[in-house]
Scaffold this active site. Structure first.
Site, short mmCIF file in Angstrom:
data_model
loop_
_atom_site.label_atom_id
_atom_site.label_comp_id
_atom_site.label_asym_id
_atom_site.label_seq_id
_atom_site.Cartn_x
_atom_site.Cartn_y
_atom_site.Cartn_z
N ARG A 1 37.10 21.16 20.52
CA ARG A 1 35.89 21.02 19.68
C ARG A 1 35.68 19.56 19.28
O ARG A 1 34.55 19.10 19.20
CB ARG A 1 36.01 21.92 18.44
CG ARG A 1 35.74 23.38 18.78
CD ARG A 1 36.38 24.35 17.79
NE ARG A 1 35.89 24.20 16.45
CZ ARG A 1 36.59 24.54 15.36
NH1 ARG A 1 37.82 25.01 15.48
NH2 ARG A 1 36.06 24.39 14.18
N ARG B 1 39.65 31.90 11.38
CA ARG B 1 38.83 31.90 12.60
C ARG B 1 39.73 31.66 13.79
O ARG B 1 40.60 30.82 13.76
CB ARG B 1 37.78 30.78 12.50
CG ARG B 1 36.57 31.20 11.70
CD ARG B 1 35.64 30.06 11.41
NE ARG B 1 35.37 29.21 12.58
CZ ARG B 1 34.56 28.17 12.53
NH1 ARG B 1 33.94 27.85 11.40
NH2 ARG B 1 34.35 27.43 13.60
N ARG C 1 42.08 26.42 7.03
CA ARG C 1 40.82 27.06 6.61
C ARG C 1 40.93 28.58 6.65
O ARG C 1 41.46 29.16 7.59
CB ARG C 1 39.68 26.62 7.53
CG ARG C 1 38.39 27.41 7.27
CD ARG C 1 37.15 26.73 7.76
NE ARG C 1 37.10 26.59 9.21
CZ ARG C 1 36.15 25.91 9.84
NH1 ARG C 1 35.19 25.30 9.16
NH2 ARG C 1 36.16 25.81 11.15
N LYS D 1 30.96 20.34 6.23
CA LYS D 1 29.52 20.63 6.30
C LYS D 1 29.19 21.94 5.58
O LYS D 1 28.29 22.01 4.76
CB LYS D 1 29.07 20.73 7.77
CG LYS D 1 29.35 19.51 8.61
CD LYS D 1 28.86 19.68 10.05
CE LYS D 1 29.58 20.76 10.84
NZ LYS D 1 31.02 20.44 11.06
N ARG E 1 23.19 19.95 17.43
CA ARG E 1 24.47 19.42 17.87
C ARG E 1 24.39 18.69 19.20
O ARG E 1 25.42 18.22 19.70
CB ARG E 1 25.48 20.57 18.01
CG ARG E 1 26.34 20.78 16.79
CD ARG E 1 27.35 21.89 17.06
NE ARG E 1 28.54 21.71 16.27
CZ ARG E 1 28.94 22.57 15.32
NH1 ARG E 1 28.24 23.64 15.04
NH2 ARG E 1 30.04 22.34 14.66
P1 ADP Z 1 32.72 23.99 12.54
O1 ADP Z 1 32.56 24.56 11.15
O2 ADP Z 1 34.14 23.92 12.92
O3 ADP Z 1 31.96 22.73 12.72
P2 ADP Z 1 30.82 25.98 13.43
O4 ADP Z 1 31.14 27.20 12.66
O5 ADP Z 1 29.68 25.15 12.95
O6 ADP Z 1 32.14 25.08 13.53
O7 ADP Z 1 30.59 26.33 14.95
C1 ADP Z 1 31.51 27.14 15.63
C2 ADP Z 1 31.14 27.27 17.09
O8 ADP Z 1 29.80 27.80 17.22
C3 ADP Z 1 31.09 25.96 17.89
O9 ADP Z 1 32.37 25.58 18.35
C4 ADP Z 1 30.14 26.35 19.02
O10 ADP Z 1 30.80 27.16 19.97
C5 ADP Z 1 29.11 27.22 18.31
N1 ADP Z 1 27.98 26.44 17.80
C6 ADP Z 1 27.70 26.22 16.49
N2 ADP Z 1 26.58 25.47 16.36
C7 ADP Z 1 26.14 25.21 17.63
C8 ADP Z 1 25.04 24.48 18.17
N3 ADP Z 1 24.14 23.85 17.39
N4 ADP Z 1 24.92 24.43 19.51
C9 ADP Z 1 25.79 25.04 20.30
N5 ADP Z 1 26.85 25.74 19.87
C10 ADP Z 1 27.04 25.83 18.53
P1 ADP Z 2 32.84 22.37 8.55
O1 ADP Z 2 31.74 23.32 8.17
O2 ADP Z 2 32.38 20.95 8.66
O3 ADP Z 2 33.63 22.80 9.73
P2 ADP Z 2 34.22 23.43 6.18
O4 ADP Z 2 33.26 23.25 5.05
O5 ADP Z 2 34.38 24.79 6.75
O6 ADP Z 2 33.88 22.34 7.33
O7 ADP Z 2 35.63 22.86 5.68
C1 ADP Z 2 36.78 22.90 6.54
C2 ADP Z 2 38.01 23.19 5.69
O8 ADP Z 2 38.28 22.08 4.83
C3 ADP Z 2 37.90 24.39 4.76
O9 ADP Z 2 39.16 25.01 4.68
C4 ADP Z 2 37.48 23.80 3.42
O10 ADP Z 2 37.95 24.59 2.31
C5 ADP Z 2 38.20 22.45 3.45
N1 ADP Z 2 37.45 21.37 2.79
C6 ADP Z 2 36.11 21.14 2.83
N2 ADP Z 2 35.79 20.02 2.15
C7 ADP Z 2 36.97 19.51 1.68
C8 ADP Z 2 37.33 18.35 0.89
N3 ADP Z 2 36.40 17.46 0.48
N4 ADP Z 2 38.64 18.15 0.61
C9 ADP Z 2 39.57 19.03 1.04
N5 ADP Z 2 39.30 20.13 1.78
C10 ADP Z 2 38.03 20.38 2.10
#
Ligand code: ADP
Ligand code: ADP
Length: 218
Positions: free
Chosen positions: A175, A164, A131, A17, A92
């Site tokens: 998660r 992270r 990551r 994302k 979410r």
């Molecule tokens: P990921 O990239 O792994 O999807 P995020 O960086 O988006 O994780 O979110 C990290 C953490 O921040 C989540 O595990 C949650 O604790 C909190 N968080 C993020 N977005 C939301 C939301 N819309 N509602 C509640 N908690 C959130």
């Molecule tokens: P999210 O925001 O959904 O948690 P991230 O964009 O942070 O996901 O991506 C999670 C991890 O996967 C990061 O280390 C990123 O560099 C890697 N990544 C993202 N998209 C791809 C892809 N299409 N193929 C391989 N690795 C990816």
């Protein structure tokens, strides 16, 4: 005058994302809002929101809906979002989605598409354990899929890369469960609203971005 368009990125943790939102926002010349980044920033700054959010982030649980909604609303009300924005990690929960619909309406935004990126669980684990993120500018890397030119240093701004601390096997599992239970009902919600676009996230970043761009243009 046409209303300002909003694009939401949804999908399980690690689906890409943030990576895709960071590519799309400059292309559309609008800001990218990441709820996760905003919450981590709040924790770092030691604000009131940060104090509440910290334990939830550490445990891999969602922060309470009212906290998430307040943070998101404050961000989208900023002048820089006037012409639209790209947001990832919000909403979410169904509660957040309903309230978000209402605030978008009030603020005269048009929720254009929800880009739902999906990948299988085994890929999620590989992506999240590798990551690395830049402390300074938030750029996203992966040790094997998208490594920085110099170990531990951001290509974009020279900032320090870090892992992270919710990207551990144990917290990733929590998660993922939270995602399935609380967030996946949004797929149905946005499908019924005619907003959902399914994106296969299990391809190269550039391949996924092609699909995203096609969905945005249609
Ligand atoms: P990921 O990239 O792994 O999807 P995020 O960086 O988006 O994780 O979110 C990290 C953490 O921040 C989540 O595990 C949650 O604790 C909190 N968080 C993020 N977005 C939301 C939301 N819309 N509602 C509640 N908690 C959130
Ligand atoms: P999210 O925001 O959904 O948690 P991230 O964009 O942070 O996901 O991506 C999670 C991890 O996967 C990061 O280390 C990123 O560099 C890697 N990544 C993202 N998209 C791809 C892809 N299409 N193929 C391989 N690795 C990816």
């Amino acid at each position: 005058m046409s209303m300002a368009d909003v694009f939401v990125f949804a999908g399980p943790p690690g689906s890409g994302k943030g990576t895709q939102a960071k590519l799309l926002a400059p292309k559309l010349k609008v800001p990218h809002i990441s709820l996760g980044d905003l919450l981590r920033e709040a924790v770092r700054s030691g604000s009131k929101v940060g104090e509440i959010a910290k334990n939830y982030l550490d445990a891999g649980k969602l922060v309470p809906d009212n906290v998430a909604i307040d943070v998101a609303e404050e961000a989208v009300k900023k002048e820089e979002c006037r012409n639209g924005f790209v947001i990832d990690g919000f909403p979410r929960t169904l509660e957040q989605a309903g309230l978000f619909d209402r605030s978008l309406g009030k603020l005269k935004f048009n929720l254009k598409k929800v880009l739902y990126i999906d990948i299988p669980l085994e890929e999620i684990l590989k992506r999240l354990t590798g990551r690395r993120s830049c402390r300074k500018c938030g750029a996203i890397y992966h040790l094997t899929y998208n490594p920085p030119k110099k170990d531990g240093i951001c290509d974009v701004c020279g900032g320090e890369l870090y892992q992270r601390h919710d990207d551990t096997d144990e917290v990733i599992k929590v998660r993922y469960e939270v995602y399935k239970k609380q967030t996946s009902p949004l797929i149905d919600y946005y499908t019924k609203a005619g907003k959902l676009v399914y994106i296969n996230g299990a391809k190269d970043v550039s391949e996924v971005f092609k699909e995203v761009s096609k969905a945005v243009a249609s």
